[in-house]
Motif scaffolding. Structure first.
Motif, PDB file in Angstrom:
ATOM      1  N   CYS A   1       0.825  -1.206   0.000  1.00  0.00           N
ATOM      2  CA  CYS A   1       0.000   0.000   0.000  1.00  0.00           C
ATOM      3  C   CYS A   1       0.864   1.263   0.000  1.00  0.00           C
ATOM      4  N   SER A   2       2.020   1.176   0.634  1.00  0.00           N
ATOM      5  CA  SER A   2       2.950   2.309   0.635  1.00  0.00           C
ATOM      6  C   SER A   2       3.450   2.581  -0.787  1.00  0.00           C
ATOM      7  N   ILE A   3       3.710   1.505  -1.523  1.00  0.00           N
ATOM      8  CA  ILE A   3       4.141   1.661  -2.920  1.00  0.00           C
ATOM      9  C   ILE A   3       3.013   2.258  -3.747  1.00  0.00           C
ATOM     10  N   VAL A   4       1.795   1.764  -3.526  1.00  0.00           N
ATOM     11  CA  VAL A   4       0.633   2.288  -4.259  1.00  0.00           C
ATOM     12  C   VAL A   4       0.469   3.786  -4.002  1.00  0.00           C
ATOM     13  N   GLU A   5       0.604   4.194  -2.738  1.00  0.00           N
ATOM     14  CA  GLU A   5       0.441   5.614  -2.404  1.00  0.00           C
ATOM     15  C   GLU A   5       1.540   6.455  -3.048  1.00  0.00           C
ATOM     16  N   SER A   6       2.751   5.920  -3.069  1.00  0.00           N
ATOM     17  CA  SER A   6       3.869   6.636  -3.671  1.00  0.00           C
ATOM     18  C   SER A   6       3.700   6.775  -5.177  1.00  0.00           C
ATOM     19  N   GLU A   7       3.214   5.714  -5.829  1.00  0.00           N
ATOM     20  CA  GLU A   7       3.114   5.692  -7.290  1.00  0.00           C
ATOM     21  C   GLU A   7       1.857   6.381  -7.812  1.00  0.00           C
ATOM     22  N   LEU A   8       0.724   6.210  -7.114  1.00  0.00           N
ATOM     23  CA  LEU A   8      -0.565   6.683  -7.634  1.00  0.00           C
ATOM     24  C   LEU A   8      -1.235   7.750  -6.774  1.00  0.00           C
ATOM     25  N   ASP A   9      -0.632   8.076  -5.621  1.00  0.00           N
ATOM     26  CA  ASP A   9      -1.272   8.984  -4.674  1.00  0.00           C
ATOM     27  C   ASP A   9      -2.662   8.463  -4.298  1.00  0.00           C
ATOM     28  N   LEU A  10      -2.696   7.171  -3.962  1.00  0.00           N
ATOM     29  CA  LEU A  10      -3.938   6.498  -3.592  1.00  0.00           C
ATOM     30  C   LEU A  10      -3.706   5.799  -2.252  1.00  0.00           C
ATOM     31  N   ASP A  11      -4.476   6.176  -1.249  1.00  0.00           N
ATOM     32  CA  ASP A  11      -4.347   5.576   0.081  1.00  0.00           C
ATOM     33  C   ASP A  11      -5.133   4.267   0.101  1.00  0.00           C
ATOM     34  N   LEU A  12      -4.529   3.222  -0.423  1.00  0.00           N
ATOM     35  CA  LEU A  12      -5.210   1.949  -0.572  1.00  0.00           C
ATOM     36  C   LEU A  12      -5.519   1.311   0.777  1.00  0.00           C
ATOM     37  N   TRP A  13      -4.609   1.446   1.732  1.00  0.00           N
ATOM     38  CA  TRP A  13      -4.810   0.822   3.037  1.00  0.00           C
ATOM     39  C   TRP A  13      -6.106   1.302   3.681  1.00  0.00           C
ATOM     40  N   ASN A  14      -6.299   2.619   3.747  1.00  0.00           N
ATOM     41  CA  ASN A  14      -7.506   3.141   4.387  1.00  0.00           C
ATOM     42  C   ASN A  14      -8.753   2.913   3.539  1.00  0.00           C
ATOM     43  N   TYR A  15      -8.561   2.744   2.230  1.00  0.00           N
ATOM     44  CA  TYR A  15      -9.724   2.430   1.395  1.00  0.00           C
ATOM     45  C   TYR A  15     -10.238   1.026   1.679  1.00  0.00           C
TER      46      TYR A  15
END
Length: 314
Positions: A39-53
Motif C-alpha cells: 500500500c505504501s508503494i501504491v500511495e507513492s506511485e498513484l497517490d492512492l491511500d489503498l490501506w484506508n480504502y
C-alpha cells in the motif's frame, strides 16, 4: 502441502469486478504487514491511500471502480506470494482479462509498479472518448448462440456484444448500459438462471474499448517488459506466450478483443495439467471454470488454507 498441489498446476488470475473489502480477514498477520508495504508503494506511485480504502472504506481521489481494481491487483500479488511460500508452484498462468497484468508481475515480466501504472492507463484512456455509459454483465444458463440470438433479435448487435465465453452456459456481454439492461431482461425471459452486472464502467473486450487505445499503446511501447519466468496462455487464441514481444502484443489485444476462457482452460487440459489454482481472495474463476471439465481439480484460496490447516492439525 497436499501431494496433488505439488504436481503441475495452472494458476488462474482474475480480472476486475470483485470487492475485497470484506475478504481481508483471510489474510494472516504477516500478509497484512506485507500489504502495508504494498500500500505504501501504491500511495507513492498513484497517490492512492489503498490501506484506508480497503480497511476503512475511506474515499480517495479516484472512484470506487479504480480503487477496487488496485485492491484486487495488490491483494492477488499477496496471494501468489503465499502460494509460493506454501510450496504450491505454477506450471502455467492464465490471466482473465486484466488478470494478465497480475500474471506478468508474478512471472517477473513487469514490476509491481509498472502494473499499477498500466492499470491506471487502462482506466483513464477510455474516459474522454466514450460517448455513452458502458458496462458489462454475465448471463448464466444460456449458451453462446442463445445469447447471440437474443442480441440479434432485439436489433442490438451494434450496441451489445459478447465479450467472453466463460463456459458453455456462462457468457459475458459488454456494451452501452441501456442495451445491456435490455439483453439481461430478455435473457431472463428466455430462461437464464442468473444475470449479474460486472463492477466495471467500460465495455472491455469489444470494439468499444478501441476508442482512445492509442494512449495505452504508447504507454506499452515505453515500458520495460522482460520474458516471463512462467509461460502464459493467451485467452484470445490459446497460444503459449513467454517472450517479451509476444506479451507486449498480448497487452495491446487485452482490452478490445473478445476472450474465450472456456477454450483456454480446455487447451491447458490438453497439456495434461488438470489442477487449477485461483490466485485471488474470492472464488469467482473457480466457479466459472470447474464446470468446463468436472474431472479437473480446482482450488480457491479458502480451500488451500483449509487444506493447510488440516495438514497442520493432522
Amino acid at each position: 502441502m497436499v501431494d496433488y498441489l505439488k504436481s503441475r498446476n495452472a494458476f488462474l488470475f482474475q480480472g476486475v469486478g470483485s470487492d475485497y473489502q470484506s475478504l481481508l480477514n483471510l489474510l494472516d498477520e504477516e500478509q497484512l504487514k506485507l500489504l502495508r508495504k504494498y500500500c505504501s508503494i501504491v500511495e507513492s506511485e498513484l497517490d492512492l491511500d489503498l490501506w484506508n480504502y480497503i480497511c476503512h472504506s475511506q474515499e480517495t481521489k479516484y472512484d470506487h471502480f479504480f480503487n477496487d481494481w488496485i485492491a484486487i491487483y495488490t491483494c492477488d500479488n499477496l496471494v501468489y506470494d503465499k502460494y509460493i511460500s506454501l510450496g504450491v508452484k505454477p506450471e502455467i498462468f492464465l490471466g482473465y482479462s486484466m488478470g494478465l497484468i497480475t500474471a506478468m508481475v508474478c512471472g517477473k515480466s513487469i514490476s509491481f509498479e509498472t502494473g499499477l501504472h498500466m492499470l491506471q492507463s487502462i482506466y483513464e484512456y477510455p474516459k474522454n472518448t466514450s460517448g455513452q455509459e458502458e458496462s458489462m454483465a454475465t448471463i448464466i444458463g444460456l449458451n453462446y448462440q442463445q445469447v447471440e440470438n437474443i442480441i440479434t433479435n432485439n436489433n442490438l448487435s451494434k450496441s451489445v456484444m459478447i465479450a467472453s465465453e466463460n463456459s458453455k452456459y456462462c457468457i459475458v456481454i459488454a456494451g452501452d448500459i441501456s442495451g445491456i439492461n435490455k439483453i439481461l431482461y430478455k435473457s431472463e425471459e428466455e430462461g437464464a438462471i442468473k444475470t449479474v452486472k460486472i463492477n466495471v464502467p467500460y465495455a472491455f473486450h469489444t470494439p468499444y474499448a478501441e476508442k482512445g487505445i492509442d494512449k495505452f499503446i504508447n504507454f506499452v511501447e515505453k515500458i520495460k517488459i522482460e520474458d516471463s519466468t512462467i509461460p502464459i496462455i493467451s485467452v484470445f487464441n490459446q497460444k503459449i506466450l513467454q517472450r517479451a514481444p509476444d506479451l507486449k502484443n498480448e497487452l495491446v489485444k487485452n482490452t478490445p478483443s473478445p476472450m474465450n476462457w472456456k477454450n483456454s482452460i480446455e487447451k491447458v487440459i490438453e497439456f495434461d495439467i488438470t489442477s487449477f489454482v485461483e490466485v485471488s481472495l474470492d472464488d469467482s474463476l473457480t466457479k466459472i471454470s470447474r464446470v468446463i471439465d468436472t474431472d479437473c481439480k480446482f482450488f480457491s484460496y479458502r480451500k488451500i488454507l483449509r487444506l493447510k490447516n488440516v495438514q497442520l492439525n493432522g
